[in-house]
Design a protein around this motif. Structure first.
Motif, PDB file in Angstrom:
ATOM      1  N   UNK A   1       0.841  -1.178   0.229  1.00  0.00           N
ATOM      2  CA  UNK A   1      -0.402   0.163   0.000  1.00  0.00           C
ATOM      3  C   UNK A   1       0.671   1.194  -0.278  1.00  0.00           C
ATOM      4  N   UNK A   2       2.020   1.135   0.958  1.00  0.00           N
ATOM      5  CA  UNK A   2       2.857   2.665   0.299  1.00  0.00           C
ATOM      6  C   UNK A   2       3.733   3.034  -0.209  1.00  0.00           C
ATOM      7  N   UNK A   3       3.152   1.574  -1.115  1.00  0.00           N
ATOM      8  CA  UNK A   3       4.732   1.486  -2.469  1.00  0.00           C
ATOM      9  C   UNK A   3       3.174   1.899  -3.821  1.00  0.00           C
ATOM     10  N   UNK A   4       2.289   2.352  -3.539  1.00  0.00           N
ATOM     11  CA  UNK A   4       1.392   2.275  -4.677  1.00  0.00           C
ATOM     12  C   UNK A   4       1.116   3.618  -4.760  1.00  0.00           C
ATOM     13  N   UNK A   5       1.644   4.088  -5.777  1.00  0.00           N
ATOM     14  CA  UNK A   5       1.272   5.385  -6.479  1.00  0.00           C
ATOM     15  C   UNK A   5       0.216   5.633  -7.190  1.00  0.00           C
ATOM     16  N   UNK A   6      -0.955   5.380  -7.375  1.00  0.00           N
ATOM     17  CA  UNK A   6      -1.925   5.897  -7.613  1.00  0.00           C
ATOM     18  C   UNK A   6      -2.582   6.017  -6.332  1.00  0.00           C
ATOM     19  N   UNK A   7      -2.620   5.319  -5.499  1.00  0.00           N
ATOM     20  CA  UNK A   7      -3.302   6.066  -4.313  1.00  0.00           C
ATOM     21  C   UNK A   7      -3.184   7.181  -3.933  1.00  0.00           C
ATOM     22  N   UNK A   8      -2.146   7.681  -4.857  1.00  0.00           N
ATOM     23  CA  UNK A   8      -1.670   9.007  -3.899  1.00  0.00           C
ATOM     24  C   UNK A   8      -2.803  10.027  -5.151  1.00  0.00           C
ATOM     25  N   UNK A   9      -2.759   9.956  -6.011  1.00  0.00           N
ATOM     26  CA  UNK A   9      -3.692  10.667  -7.086  1.00  0.00           C
ATOM     27  C   UNK A   9      -4.638  11.162  -6.228  1.00  0.00           C
ATOM     28  N   UNK A  10      -5.468  12.284  -6.330  1.00  0.00           N
ATOM     29  CA  UNK A  10      -6.454  12.747  -4.725  1.00  0.00           C
ATOM     30  C   UNK A  10      -7.575  11.918  -5.466  1.00  0.00           C
ATOM     31  N   UNK A  11      -8.256  11.892  -6.957  1.00  0.00           N
ATOM     32  CA  UNK A  11      -9.146  11.714  -6.956  1.00  0.00           C
ATOM     33  C   UNK A  11      -9.179  10.182  -6.824  1.00  0.00           C
ATOM     34  N   UNK A  12      -8.591   9.369  -6.495  1.00  0.00           N
ATOM     35  CA  UNK A  12      -8.374   7.837  -6.536  1.00  0.00           C
ATOM     36  C   UNK A  12      -8.841   7.535  -5.496  1.00  0.00           C
ATOM     37  N   UNK A  13     -10.347   7.629  -4.726  1.00  0.00           N
ATOM     38  CA  UNK A  13     -10.609   7.698  -3.659  1.00  0.00           C
ATOM     39  C   UNK A  13     -11.276   6.341  -3.568  1.00  0.00           C
TER      40      UNK A  13
END
Ligand code: SAM
Length: 309
Positions: free
Chosen positions: A21-33
């Protein structure tokens, strides 16, 4: 009682879940709720709760390692929560500065609902990422402390899932001439969602002063000029301007009977629509002055829409 001891392979597995989870970059995209909420749920239910359970049977050395792992999971959980917060703040600013028309807000909300295979009402109902988004932009806090003692036939606060409210709004095809009442409006979710995604006026009637005040505050802060709240017992309100009445099973017995009488009186003057969700639908089905306009039989699982005859 014997508690389970942690197996080294499970420790590695828990750590791997956090690191993934820490390494999953897509999770930091703000709209990727939606994905972010799914990751937060994994951290919550599969990692943190499991660690808490394992801590009970752990020896001193294991406890130290498990506590460190729990801190790592909590940091990760908080970091994702902070990204959500940024997203909500930005979207709130866009709403208050009128960047979006109701149809555009409706479109945006679409992306966050997670329809299940079969919608089933339960107590509590299933909430999803759309509810997190709605609570975030409406800034719905934890339930304020109640100031009035409810009567036994009054039902406690529980919000209608946002996807259920949107489904109702879509099916009602509301216009600027509509006035939608939410009878027992709690913290104002339904009223404020209606104001966000439609041109209709929406009015909440809530018995508990602290809930009504919170709902009003939320509407004013977001600049939802079409949303209003009345702090009153639903039996004591005059509904002369209402065209649509929504009830998420807010009360039962004599209270419901009295409110139904009031709505029936309104229906004698003009056509109204009554929408229900949850077990209260079963009471409304029995009203001879109402007819269901749904293709399917009215059920507790969806909003049932009735029209006065
Ligand atoms: C199941 S909750 C529904 C909340 C809201 N409609 C929603 O969907 O988010 C029922 C609400 O009805 C309120 N309530 C119960 N009896 C009431 C009454 N006689 N008049 C006004 N509100 C009432 C409760 O305080 C509670 O907030």
């Amino acid at each position: 009682m014997a508690y389970e001891r942690i197996h080294p392979a499970e420790y590695a597995e828990l750590q791997a879940q956090i690191v993934a989870i820490e390494h999953e970059q897509s999770l930091t995209e703000v709209t990727n709720l939606v994905a972010r909420e799914a990751a937060r749920t994994v951290l919550d239910l599969r990692v943190i709760h499991r660690i808490e359970y394992l801590l009970r049977g752990a020896d001193k050395g294991e406890k130290k390692r498990l506590r460190a792992l729990k801190r790592q999971a909590l940091r990760s959980h908080d970091r994702l929560g902070q990204i959500n917060e940024q997203f909500f703040v930005t979207y709130r600013q866009q709403i208050t500065s009128r960047v979006y028309a109701p149809a555009a807000v409706r479109q945006r909300l679409c992306g966050y609902a997670e329809p299940g295979e079969h919608e089933v009402w339960s107590d509590p109902p299933r909430y999803d990422a759309l509810d997190t988004f709605i609570d975030g932009i409406l800034q719905i806090p934890v339930l304020p402390r109640a100031q009035r003692r409810p009567e036994p036939e009054m039902v406690y606060y529980q919000p209608t899932p946002a996807r259920i409210v949107l489904d109702m709004v879509d099916r009602l095809a509301l216009s600027a001439q509509d006035v939608v009442y939410d009878l027992g409006s709690g913290l104002g979710r339904v009223v404020n969602i209606v104001a966000l995604v439609s041109e209709a006026k929406s009015i909440g009637v809530e018995f508990e002063p602290a809930y009504a005040a919170q709902a009003e505050c939320c509407a004013r802060e977001l600049g939802l000029a079409r949303a209003h709240f009345i702090n009153a017992d639903a039996r004591e309100v005059s509904y002369g301007d209402g065209t649509v009445f929504f009830l998420y099973t807010p009360f039962k017995g004599i209270i419901l009977q009295r409110v139904v009488e009031l709505l029936c009186d309104e229906a004698a003057k003009r056509r109204i629509r009554v929408c229900t969700y949850g077990p209260g639908t079963l009471d409304m089905v029995q009203q001879e002055w109402l007819v269901s306009v749904d293709a399917d039989e009215p059920s507790v699982d969806h909003v049932a829409i009735f029209e006065s005859r």
